[in-house]
Design a protein around this motif. Structure first.
Motif, mmCIF file in Angstrom:
data_model
loop_
_atom_site.group_PDB
_atom_site.id
_atom_site.type_symbol
_atom_site.label_atom_id
_atom_site.label_comp_id
_atom_site.label_asym_id
_atom_site.label_seq_id
_atom_site.Cartn_x
_atom_site.Cartn_y
_atom_site.Cartn_z
ATOM 1 N N ILE A 83 -14.501 -36.452 38.697
ATOM 2 C CA ILE A 83 -13.987 -35.218 39.301
ATOM 3 C C ILE A 83 -14.660 -33.975 38.715
ATOM 4 C CG2 ILE A 83 -12.046 -34.997 37.675
ATOM 5 C CD1 ILE A 83 -10.328 -33.992 39.924
ATOM 6 N N LEU A 84 -15.000 -34.020 37.422
ATOM 7 C CA LEU A 84 -15.644 -32.872 36.778
ATOM 8 C C LEU A 84 -17.095 -32.733 37.222
ATOM 9 C CD1 LEU A 84 -14.234 -33.105 33.144
ATOM 10 C CD2 LEU A 84 -13.695 -31.372 34.866
ATOM 11 N N ALA A 85 -17.809 -33.855 37.295
ATOM 12 C CA ALA A 85 -19.201 -33.793 37.752
ATOM 13 C C ALA A 85 -19.275 -33.285 39.191
ATOM 14 C CB ALA A 85 -19.837 -35.168 37.626
ATOM 15 N N LYS A 86 -18.354 -33.745 40.017
ATOM 16 C CA LYS A 86 -18.330 -33.284 41.405
ATOM 17 C C LYS A 86 -18.037 -31.788 41.471
ATOM 18 C CE LYS A 86 -16.239 -34.350 45.894
ATOM 19 N NZ LYS A 86 -15.289 -35.235 46.623
ATOM 20 N N ALA A 87 -17.100 -31.326 40.641
ATOM 21 C CA ALA A 87 -16.777 -29.894 40.618
ATOM 22 C C ALA A 87 -17.959 -29.065 40.122
ATOM 23 C CB ALA A 87 -15.560 -29.654 39.734
ATOM 24 N N LEU A 88 -18.684 -29.572 39.129
ATOM 25 C CA LEU A 88 -19.862 -28.854 38.641
ATOM 26 C C LEU A 88 -20.925 -28.788 39.727
ATOM 27 C CD1 LEU A 88 -21.135 -27.502 36.095
ATOM 28 C CD2 LEU A 88 -22.279 -29.694 35.691
ATOM 29 N N HIS A 89 -21.119 -29.871 40.446
ATOM 30 C CA HIS A 89 -22.106 -29.876 41.530
ATOM 31 C C HIS A 89 -21.761 -28.834 42.584
ATOM 32 C CE1 HIS A 89 -24.817 -32.567 44.279
ATOM 33 N NE2 HIS A 89 -25.403 -31.440 43.918
ATOM 34 N N ARG A 90 -20.481 -28.698 42.864
ATOM 35 C CA ARG A 90 -20.043 -27.681 43.826
ATOM 36 C C ARG A 90 -20.444 -26.280 43.338
ATOM 37 N NH1 ARG A 90 -14.989 -28.894 43.760
ATOM 38 N NH2 ARG A 90 -15.190 -30.501 45.364
ATOM 39 N N GLU A 91 -20.291 -26.032 42.055
ATOM 40 C CA GLU A 91 -20.673 -24.728 41.493
ATOM 41 C C GLU A 91 -22.187 -24.535 41.520
ATOM 42 O OE1 GLU A 91 -18.531 -22.374 40.614
ATOM 43 O OE2 GLU A 91 -16.771 -23.637 40.980
ATOM 44 N N ILE A 92 -22.923 -25.596 41.247
ATOM 45 C CA ILE A 92 -24.391 -25.519 41.304
ATOM 46 C C ILE A 92 -24.839 -25.131 42.706
ATOM 47 C CG2 ILE A 92 -26.521 -26.885 41.169
ATOM 48 C CD1 ILE A 92 -25.136 -28.502 38.908
ATOM 49 N N ASN A 93 -24.190 -25.720 43.711
ATOM 50 C CA ASN A 93 -24.570 -25.439 45.097
ATOM 51 C C ASN A 93 -24.256 -24.005 45.504
ATOM 52 O OD1 ASN A 93 -25.599 -28.000 45.563
ATOM 53 N ND2 ASN A 93 -23.647 -28.818 46.284
ATOM 54 N N VAL A 94 -23.334 -23.361 44.810
ATOM 55 C CA VAL A 94 -23.070 -21.941 45.060
ATOM 56 C C VAL A 94 -24.215 -21.088 44.507
ATOM 57 C CG1 VAL A 94 -21.543 -20.005 44.472
ATOM 58 C CG2 VAL A 94 -20.558 -22.227 45.095
#
Length: 316
Positions: A83-94
């Protein structure tokens, strides 16, 4: 350069004033404990809690960093859960539309590698030191079960994904506008401790080589004398301007030196005096560590640290 240093340190002090192990979550809109901040241009870090891992912080109690190179993104640490890696990826995509091309694990602890499960599903290569790879192979399932106990439903999707690539002493990566040196400077906090050094930016993502806002833990396999030697003969020689530690806000070498190397020297000195006086293990737990009592996790770690240093020094 000096102006940038001043801005970084001012920002770090401002963040530190509000950092507390008592704050359960600083970014309620995300599984991440805090929103990533741009430490220097193109280098970002989501600063974790300085508390132990809990359900409230989703296990995000270390720093999850990434470098936007111009030709792809390099992530440092898989994180404590899918869940944390997925959330970080979401931030990277921003921040960027550049793809994530590599994940680097700073060690084999859960908060560094359990989120590899997400990145493995994305087909992203994962790089780790050979000792980290061995740690994951030997203890990965045990570490995963420990995370499941505190993270409960937030552990969903997480599995042990070993690194796809390993290195021994150094791996140099030229990507986009960055030269990135992935280093193992020697034994320190734990097996496979890894530092990510950006020589042109004078920034080191130090991993658990360096602490400053929370008390460092001394594990059963942490040899304090070796950690000090690695610091003095390897880490200090980097002479980094910027330090992103394994835990806590970005800072400088003076701060991490004070709360890492100097603390280890201090504790060895106190235990050495205790041994010279004929002191035993039972009393060693309570040697004076008051100069460091303001650090987060002091209550959880100080006595354990003293006991382990006593055991190491007893027969030196």
């Amino acid at each position: 350069m000096m102006r940038c240093v001043g801005l970084l340190l001012s920002a770090s002090l401002a963040f530190s004033a509000h950092a507390s192990e008592d704050i359960p979550d600083q970014y309620p809109g995300s599984a991440l404990y805090s929103k990533p901040v741009e430490v220097i241009p193109h280098v970002w870090s989501a600063i974790g809690a300085t508390a132990p891992p809990t359900y409230e912080n989703s296990g995000h109690n270390n720093n999850l960093s990434f470098i936007v190179t111009g030709d792809g993104v390099i992530v440092i640490n898989g994180g404590a859960a899918y869940i944390l890696a997925k959330a970080l990826h979401r931030e990277i995509n921003v921040v960027t539309d550049q793809p994530v091309k590599l994940v680097i694990d700073e060690n084999g602890q859960g908060h560094a590698m359990l989120g590899n499960s997400y990145w493995a599903e994305q087909g992203v290569p994962i790089l780790a030191h050979v000792d980290t790879a061995h740690e994951i192979e030997e203890r990965g399932n045990q570490i995963l079960e420990g995370m499941k106990r505190y993270n409960r439903d937030k552990a969903e999707g997480t599995f042990v994904a070993p690194p796809t690539e390993t290195f021994e002493d150094k791996r140099v990566i030229e990507m986009g506008n960055f030269r990135i040196e992935v280093l193992h400077l020697g034994p320190a906090h734990g097996p496979g401790d890894t530092q990510v050094w950006l020589p042109e930016q004078s920034l080191v993502i130090a991993g658990d080589m360096a602490f400053h806002e929370r008390m460092l833990p001394i594990f059963e396999d942490t040899i304090v004398a070796d950690w000090i030697e690695t610091w003095e003969n390897g880490f200090e020689a980097l002479n980094a301007t910027y330090v992103i530690p394994g835990h806590g806000h970005p800072t400088n070498m003076a701060q991490v030196r004070r709360y890492t190397r100097d603390y280890l020297l201090y504790l060895r000195s106190k235990i050495g005096d205790h041994l010279e006086d004929g002191g035993d293990l039972a009393d060693a737990y309570y040697v004076d560590q008051s100069p460091y009592a303001h650090l987060d996790t002091f209550e959880e770690l100080a006595t354990k640290n003293a006991g382990r240093v006593y055991e190491q020094m007893e027969f030196e």
